[in-house]
Write a protein that holds these residues in place. Structure first.
Motif, PDB file in Angstrom:
ATOM      1  N   ASP A 120      -2.670   3.030  -5.979  1.00 50.54           N
ATOM      2  CA  ASP A 120      -2.375   1.616  -6.249  1.00 50.54           C
ATOM      3  C   ASP A 120      -3.405   0.964  -7.168  1.00 50.54           C
ATOM      4  O   ASP A 120      -3.183  -0.110  -7.690  1.00 50.54           O
ATOM      5  N   VAL A 121      -4.545   1.624  -7.292  1.00 45.82           N
ATOM      6  CA  VAL A 121      -5.649   1.006  -8.058  1.00 45.82           C
ATOM      7  C   VAL A 121      -5.326   0.912  -9.540  1.00 45.82           C
ATOM      8  O   VAL A 121      -4.774   1.834 -10.110  1.00 45.82           O
ATOM      9  N   CYS A 157       0.883  -1.176   0.000  1.00 45.79           N
ATOM     10  CA  CYS A 157       0.000   0.000   0.000  1.00 45.79           C
ATOM     11  C   CYS A 157       0.917   1.221   0.000  1.00 45.79           C
ATOM     12  O   CYS A 157       1.629   1.467   0.974  1.00 45.79           O
ATOM     13  N   ARG A 188      -2.608 -10.284  -7.276  1.00 52.36           N
ATOM     14  CA  ARG A 188      -2.332  -8.842  -7.402  1.00 52.36           C
ATOM     15  C   ARG A 188      -0.832  -8.566  -7.375  1.00 52.36           C
ATOM     16  O   ARG A 188      -0.336  -7.615  -7.976  1.00 52.36           O
ATOM     17  N   THR A 225     -10.073  -3.328   0.423  1.00 52.94           N
ATOM     18  CA  THR A 225     -10.944  -3.796  -0.657  1.00 52.94           C
ATOM     19  C   THR A 225     -10.686  -5.280  -0.882  1.00 52.94           C
ATOM     20  O   THR A 225      -9.872  -5.891  -0.183  1.00 52.94           O
ATOM     21  N   GLN A 226     -11.339  -5.787  -1.906  1.00 47.93           N
ATOM     22  CA  GLN A 226     -11.125  -7.180  -2.264  1.00 47.93           C
ATOM     23  C   GLN A 226      -9.666  -7.438  -2.621  1.00 47.93           C
ATOM     24  O   GLN A 226      -9.138  -8.518  -2.390  1.00 47.93           O
ATOM     25  N   ARG A 227      -9.034  -6.401  -3.173  1.00 47.20           N
ATOM     26  CA  ARG A 227      -7.625  -6.520  -3.574  1.00 47.20           C
ATOM     27  C   ARG A 227      -6.676  -6.450  -2.383  1.00 47.20           C
ATOM     28  O   ARG A 227      -5.484  -6.687  -2.532  1.00 47.20           O
ATOM     29  N   GLY A 228      -7.198  -6.096  -1.247  1.00 40.95           N
ATOM     30  CA  GLY A 228      -6.361  -6.002  -0.057  1.00 40.95           C
ATOM     31  C   GLY A 228      -6.324  -4.596   0.475  1.00 40.95           C
ATOM     32  O   GLY A 228      -7.285  -3.848   0.359  1.00 40.95           O
ATOM     33  N   GLN A 287      -6.534 -14.912  -2.454  1.00 35.39           N
ATOM     34  CA  GLN A 287      -7.174 -13.793  -3.143  1.00 35.39           C
ATOM     35  C   GLN A 287      -6.177 -12.659  -3.406  1.00 35.39           C
ATOM     36  O   GLN A 287      -6.232 -11.990  -4.435  1.00 35.39           O
ATOM     37  N   LEU A 288      -5.242 -12.463  -2.471  1.00 37.46           N
ATOM     38  CA  LEU A 288      -4.281 -11.358  -2.580  1.00 37.46           C
ATOM     39  C   LEU A 288      -3.117 -11.670  -3.516  1.00 37.46           C
ATOM     40  O   LEU A 288      -2.586 -10.774  -4.176  1.00 37.46           O
ATOM     41  N   GLN A 292      -1.590  -9.351   4.235  1.00 38.86           N
ATOM     42  CA  GLN A 292      -0.985  -8.824   3.013  1.00 38.86           C
ATOM     43  C   GLN A 292       0.547  -8.868   3.092  1.00 38.86           C
ATOM     44  O   GLN A 292       1.222  -9.182   2.110  1.00 38.86           O
ATOM     45  N   GLU A 319      -4.942  -0.962   0.154  1.00 40.10           N
ATOM     46  CA  GLU A 319      -4.361  -0.159  -0.925  1.00 40.10           C
ATOM     47  C   GLU A 319      -4.685   1.310  -0.744  1.00 40.10           C
ATOM     48  O   GLU A 319      -5.594   1.668   0.008  1.00 40.10           O
TER      49      GLU A 319
END
Ligand code: GTP
Ligand code: MG
Length: 325
Positions: A324-325, A94, A165, A315-318, A161-162, A127, A320
């Motif tokens: 970072d998006v 992040c 990314r 978020t779902q992405r961890g 899930q992480l 993360q 951030e």
């Protein structure tokens, strides 16, 4: 699963009888003069053992074995400087949080994330278990993670899930996380006291205790137990610092805070560990909730960085930040 993995934590020498050269007679002699643990023998002088009627050669051998079994020895000043020059920073994944931390979480010291429930402490920990595996040039430490979980919040599904990314294969990422559930504060301490081998064998560069205080809080109740709780917790944290230095690893602890609703206007929050925890952990980050999935990280204590704040999102992405998006 947990029980099987705890096997990893078996110390090379649990009892003094396990040390090469210590038979039943020697063990009795050692106990009589107060050397009941491998740890105490590791810091003993040869003369002390000779005084108990143990031969010089045996005494040397036993102390040497005890020291080696701890994998941690004392370092000279020049070696310490060398150690410090090896300090590395692990990216949290992040950007805003990394900036707040001056590049990421530091090896060879403890970083504490504290805040109320649901502020993202465990999310950050999970993360980090992924980012630690990344190559150095991507902010990782090319190593594995050790996750001591006291609240049963670690979720392998979240790791899977992480991982994509960060360009990692989910199954492979999970293989580089050694997990242990601690059932009591004592168990938590035993796990760490015996972790040196598993750390070494698995190239662990990140040690997480999530949360460091929950068992202590529920087991040591009342003011009269406060002193012994702090003393035990202090010992535990010093062990963690020594491990992080010995293996140039990042040590991360989480700590839930208690809100003090009786304080008017400003809601004052007190970290559970109180002051001892404050002095032991080198960097402290306070997390609080913003709107929706926004969290604000505030660096409250750092050996060298100014205080500051960073917004982040879960978020779902961890974890951030906007960029970072
Ligand atoms: P305690 O351990 O209870 O003190 O809390 P904590 O600070 O460890 O909180 P944790 O890290 O477990 O954060 C939980 C927060 O993350 C919750 O608000 C969840 O909504 C959020 N969260 C977890 N997974 C996801 C996800 O996949 N997507 C989104 N958007 N949020 C998630
Ligand atoms: Mg948590």
């Amino acid at each position: 699963m947990a029980a099987e993995q705890i096997e990893y934590f078996k110390a090379k020498y649990q009892a003094i009888e396990d040390l090469p050269g210590v038979g039943p007679a020697t063990a009795t002699k050692l106990r009589e003069i107060g050397f009941k643990t491998v740890e105490s023998i590791a810091t003993a002088a040869v003369n002390e053992l000779i005084a108990a009627g143990i031969g010089e050669a045996t005494a040397e051998k036993v102390i040497d074995a005890a020291r080696k079994s701890m994998a941690i020895t004392f370092v000279r000043g020049d070696e310490l400087v060398k150690l410090r020059s090896n300090v590395r920073y692990l990216s949290t994944g992040c950007s805003s949080l990394d900036r707040l931390l001056g590049g990421g979480v530091e090896t060879q010291s403890i970083t504490e994330f504290y805040g109320e429930f649901g502020t993202g402490k465990s999310q950050i920990c999970q993360q980090l278990c992924v980012t630690v595996q990344l190559p150095y040039d991507q902010g990782g430490l090319e190593g594995a993670a050790l996750y001591v979980d006291t609240e049963n919040t670690f979720r392998p599904e979240r790791i899977m899930q992480l991982a994509p990314r960060f360009g990692l294969d989910p199954e492979e990422a999970l293989k580089k996380i050694i997990f242990a559930e601690a059932y009591t504060s004592n168990h938590q301490m035993v796990l760490l006291d015996n972790a040196d081998e598993v750390i070494k064998d698995n190239n662990i560069r990140l040690i997480i205790i999530d949360s460091v205080t929950s068992h202590f809080r529920s087991e040591y109740i009342g003011r009269e137990m406060l002193a012994s709780r702090q003393q035990t917790l202090n010992k535990h944290l010093h062990k963690l610092i020594r491990l992080s230095r010995a293996f140039n690893a990042v040590a991360v602890i989480t700590n839930q805070v208690m809100a003090q609703p009786d304080v008017f206007f400003a809601k004052v929050v007190t970290p559970v560990g109180g002051h001892i925890l404050g002095h032991t952990s080198h960097s402290r980050i306070f997390l609080r909730k913003g709107r929706d999935n926004v969290r604000i990280a505030k660096l409250t204590v750092s050996p060298f960085l100014p205080e500051g704040e960073a917004p982040l999102r879960i978020t779902q992405r961890g974890i951030e930040s906007e960029e970072d998006v």
